[in-house]
Design a protein around this motif. Sequence first.
Motif, PDB file in Angstrom:
ATOM      1  N   HIS A   1      12.812  -0.036   0.660  1.00  0.00           N
ATOM      2  CA  HIS A   1      12.515  -0.667   1.952  1.00  0.00           C
ATOM      3  C   HIS A   1      11.449  -1.753   1.830  1.00  0.00           C
ATOM      4  O   HIS A   1      10.890  -2.184   2.832  1.00  0.00           O
ATOM      5  N   TRP A   2      11.206  -2.178   0.619  1.00  0.00           N
ATOM      6  CA  TRP A   2      10.199  -3.208   0.373  1.00  0.00           C
ATOM      7  C   TRP A   2      10.813  -4.571   0.626  1.00  0.00           C
ATOM      8  O   TRP A   2      11.965  -4.841   0.274  1.00  0.00           O
ATOM      9  N   LEU A   3      10.060  -5.483   1.213  1.00  0.00           N
ATOM     10  CA  LEU A   3      10.571  -6.793   1.577  1.00  0.00           C
ATOM     11  C   LEU A   3      11.008  -7.578   0.343  1.00  0.00           C
ATOM     12  O   LEU A   3      12.002  -8.313   0.370  1.00  0.00           O
TER      13      LEU A   3
ATOM     14  N   GLU B   1      10.998   0.807  -3.986  1.00  0.00           N
ATOM     15  CA  GLU B   1      11.214  -0.538  -3.463  1.00  0.00           C
ATOM     16  C   GLU B   1      12.464  -0.665  -2.596  1.00  0.00           C
ATOM     17  O   GLU B   1      12.976  -1.753  -2.384  1.00  0.00           O
TER      18      GLU B   1
ATOM     19  N   GLY C   1      12.011  -6.264  -2.526  1.00  0.00           N
ATOM     20  CA  GLY C   1      12.814  -5.418  -3.433  1.00  0.00           C
ATOM     21  C   GLY C   1      14.093  -6.102  -3.906  1.00  0.00           C
ATOM     22  O   GLY C   1      14.472  -6.032  -5.086  1.00  0.00           O
TER      23      GLY C   1
END
Length: 333
Positions: free
Chosen positions: A304-306, A302, A308
């Motif tokens: 680079h997860w929006l 997570e 995260g």
Amino acid sequence: MPDVIVDKAIYCDGVRETINGDISDAVTAARARGDCFLWIGLHEPTQEEFDLITNEVKLHPLAVEDAIHAHQRPKLERYDDTLFIVLKPLLYVEESSDIEVGEINLFLGRDFVISVRHGQANPLSGVRRRIESDPDLLAAGPAGVLYAICDEVVDAYSRISHEVAGDLIALEQRVFSGEHADVTADIYSLKREVLEFRTAQDPLIPVLEEIVKDRVELCRTNREQFRDVLDHLLRVDAQVDEHNELLTSALSAHLALVGREQNTVAMQQNADMRKISSWAALIAVPTMIAGIYGMNFDYMPELHWLLGYPLSLAVMVVAVLFVHRLLRKSGWL
């Protein structure tokens, strides 16, 4: 011997006759008249200073040694026709509540009284005045002198017992005042004074019992007076026992109160430490998560997860709430 001899006189038919010559002439005069007795008062004499009287009155050397060196328990001893009696007068020092112990050594014969005093506790000057103003006591001879001295010593015991009772009441008030002052040293100090009191008065009981039971021929005519002194002494003895028991109880109560106070402080410190540890644990949970995501690795879940960032914050909040609930349930918070 002028500094050693406190007072000396011959008593005949209720009248005091001052001795102007030497001791040997006074002894000879008292014995020649037959109805008189000699009273010589000494203060802390040395062996050489006491030799003159010893040779004239023929005192036993063992009793003389005891009288000179002092530090004897109250006692009554017989040496031929002479009685040797040791008394322990007491002096109460009001400023310090201390009890000073003196010593009076008495040699009694049918026609003489030799008193040897050690220490500052001195009832003998008052006893002389009392005897010289009381024809009945003078008529009793040396036995009357012994009674008057014992009576004065025991009366002083009674007065000091009341003073000690006052000190004891003051100590008890301090113990239960709620101020949590440490009075252990004061209790021990007063208890030591009471034990000195007991050491002085307790051995005098069998001495007076010997006289009251008609085992001392010299005092046979005034046994009733000695019985009265013994009654007073037994009353004082009971009071001293009560003082000692109350001091022991006061010390136990004081130590119990001190221990309770220390336990209360320790429990409060323990509770404070648990709270501090609990808050440290609550802070440690989000710190751990933030520390993991602050390592700057390229490949982390997570990363680079929006969502995260908000998810990590949500995990921190949930974890902190969960740990907080556990700590509250266990009583740490």
